[in-house]
Design a protein around this motif. Structure first.
Motif, PDB file in Angstrom:
ATOM      1  N   ALA A  58       0.738  -1.198   0.033  1.00  0.00           N
ATOM      2  CA  ALA A  58       0.157   0.075  -0.004  1.00  0.00           C
ATOM      3  C   ALA A  58       0.919   1.373   0.091  1.00  0.00           C
ATOM      4  CB  ALA A  58      -0.820   0.012   1.018  1.00  0.00           C
ATOM      5  N   PHE A  62       1.023   0.936  -4.676  1.00  0.00           N
ATOM      6  CA  PHE A  62      -0.458   0.793  -4.141  1.00  0.00           C
ATOM      7  C   PHE A  62      -1.489   0.398  -5.391  1.00  0.00           C
ATOM      8  CE2 PHE A  62      -4.379   3.534  -4.073  1.00  0.00           C
ATOM      9  CZ  PHE A  62      -5.020   2.977  -2.993  1.00  0.00           C
ATOM     10  N   GLN A  69      -5.457  -2.324   0.950  1.00  0.00           N
ATOM     11  CA  GLN A  69      -4.710  -1.268   0.564  1.00  0.00           C
ATOM     12  C   GLN A  69      -5.240   0.123   0.598  1.00  0.00           C
ATOM     13  OE1 GLN A  69      -1.774  -1.722  -2.583  1.00  0.00           O
ATOM     14  NE2 GLN A  69      -2.067  -3.960  -2.215  1.00  0.00           N
ATOM     15  N   ARG A  73      -4.109   3.358   2.793  1.00  0.00           N
ATOM     16  CA  ARG A  73      -3.706   4.479   2.102  1.00  0.00           C
ATOM     17  C   ARG A  73      -4.473   5.444   2.672  1.00  0.00           C
ATOM     18  NH1 ARG A  73      -0.752   6.304  -2.416  1.00  0.00           N
ATOM     19  NH2 ARG A  73       0.558   4.267  -2.291  1.00  0.00           N
TER      20      ARG A  73
END
Length: 349
Positions: A58, A62, A69, A73
């Motif tokens: 992540a 990403f 993820q 994030r």
């Protein structure tokens, strides 16, 4: 001229005798590494069960299609970075205040800055409900500024001038007043739920849009604090010494106060009126690295960031799925520490 030379020698000798550059270098080096490790650990734990591999991907590769993820994030990473910035802000603000006022009890929470910022946010929520986050920081800054003016004004009115004890008493009075006004506004305008997050203290609402404003503000303010760190050191040794060395003490105090207002106002706009960070961390740092604020300020920033990251991690894992207010956790350490310092200060009066 001879007196100025003597003051210069005296101040230099005092600073050298009680500063430990090797300890400061160790704190900065190890602290930065620990910050990186702490950030990775903090974003690995939460309500969702996420593996360390997901965390790594992540951050560095990403994938928007991955729910895990996305959580890291969009929710956890900005939250942890917000805690890092807030911890550094409160710690540096406390260090500057203690150095400028030569008051070991100085802290943005104890001197009413946090309460002033919260009152300003209460006014903002009540009368300007659609205010942007950038304007919220401005309101927090103005509230903290009003609080500072009142605290120093009230504390200076008594016979004998402003003493450390009077400064704390004035801060307590202003904090109580602004706290009552904030609660009154919250009840009358029914915005108690909006303010509850700031009263409890937490960084769960931090988003990337907030960090986009907060990062440059905090970085510039801490950079300004490091710039005047030598002057803060001289002020901490005594205003007479600083003046004898040619320091424009009024300018330094004005600039230092503005930095404190920016840091405290920005931090409160994110986490709420969390106290004691700016009291505990500068004392711990000063004990380790000595009296030179060229070391105290950057080391305080690192240690303050570490404290808030771990406090936030404990707050959301100690009683899942509920979150414990960060302010309550830090107060468990801060209150006994404050009482110890207050007793120690009383003995010296």
């Amino acid at each position: 001229m001879a007196m100025a030379k003597e003051n210069t020698t005296l101040a230099t000798d005092k600073t050298k005798m009680r500063s430990r550059p090797l300890a400061a270098t160790l704190i900065l080096t190890v602290g930065v590494v620990l910050l990186g490790v702490s950030v990775m650990i903090a974003i690995s734990f939460g309500a969702a069960d996420i593996t360390f591999n997901d965390v790594w991907r992540a951050v560095f590769s990403f994938d928007a299609s991955s729910h895990e993820q996305q959580v890291i994030r969009e929710l956890r990473l900005p939250r942890v970075l917000g805690a890092l910035l807030v911890g550094a802000s409160f710690a540096v603000a406390g260090a500057i205040m203690q150095g400028m006022t030569r008051n070991p009890l100085a802290d943005s929470g104890l001197l009413g800055l946090n309460a002033g910022a919260v009152l300003a946010m209460a006014v903002c929520f009540a009368f300007f409900p659609n205010t942007s986050y950038g304007m919220l920081i401005v309101f927090s800054f103005l509230g903290a500024a009003v609080s500072v003016a009142l605290v120093f004004g009230i504390g200076s009115m008594a016979k004998g001038g402003l003493t450390p004890l009077r400064l704390v008493l004035a801060g307590a009075a202003v904090s109580a007043l602004f706290g009552a006004l904030s609660e009154g506004i919250a009840l009358y305008f029914r915005i108690g739920q909006d303010l509850a997050f700031w009263y409890a203290g937490g960084v769960s609402g931090t988003r990337w849009s907030h960090l986009a404003i907060l990062v440059p503000v905090v970085v510039l303010a801490i950079g300004g604090a490091i710039t005047i760190s030598r002057s803060i050191t001289l002020l901490s040794l005594g205003e007479d010494i600083a003046t004898g060395l040619g320091q424009k003490t009024k300018h330094i105090k004005l600039f230092g106060t503005l930095i404190v207002l920016v840091l405290a106002g920005s931090a409160v706009s994110v986490i709420g009126p969390v106290g004691f960070v700016g009291l505990i961390i500068p004392h711990l740092t000063r004990y380790i690295v000595g009296v030179d604020y060229r070391f105290i300020i950057p080391c305080s920033a690192v240690l303050g960031a570490l404290l808030l990251i771990w406090a936030d991690l404990i707050a959301r894992t100690i009683n899942p799925p509920y979150e414990t207010p960060i302010g309550a956790l830090i107060a468990l350490i801060g209150v006994p520490f404050f009482l110890y310092l207050a007793r120690k200060e009383r003995r010296t009066l």
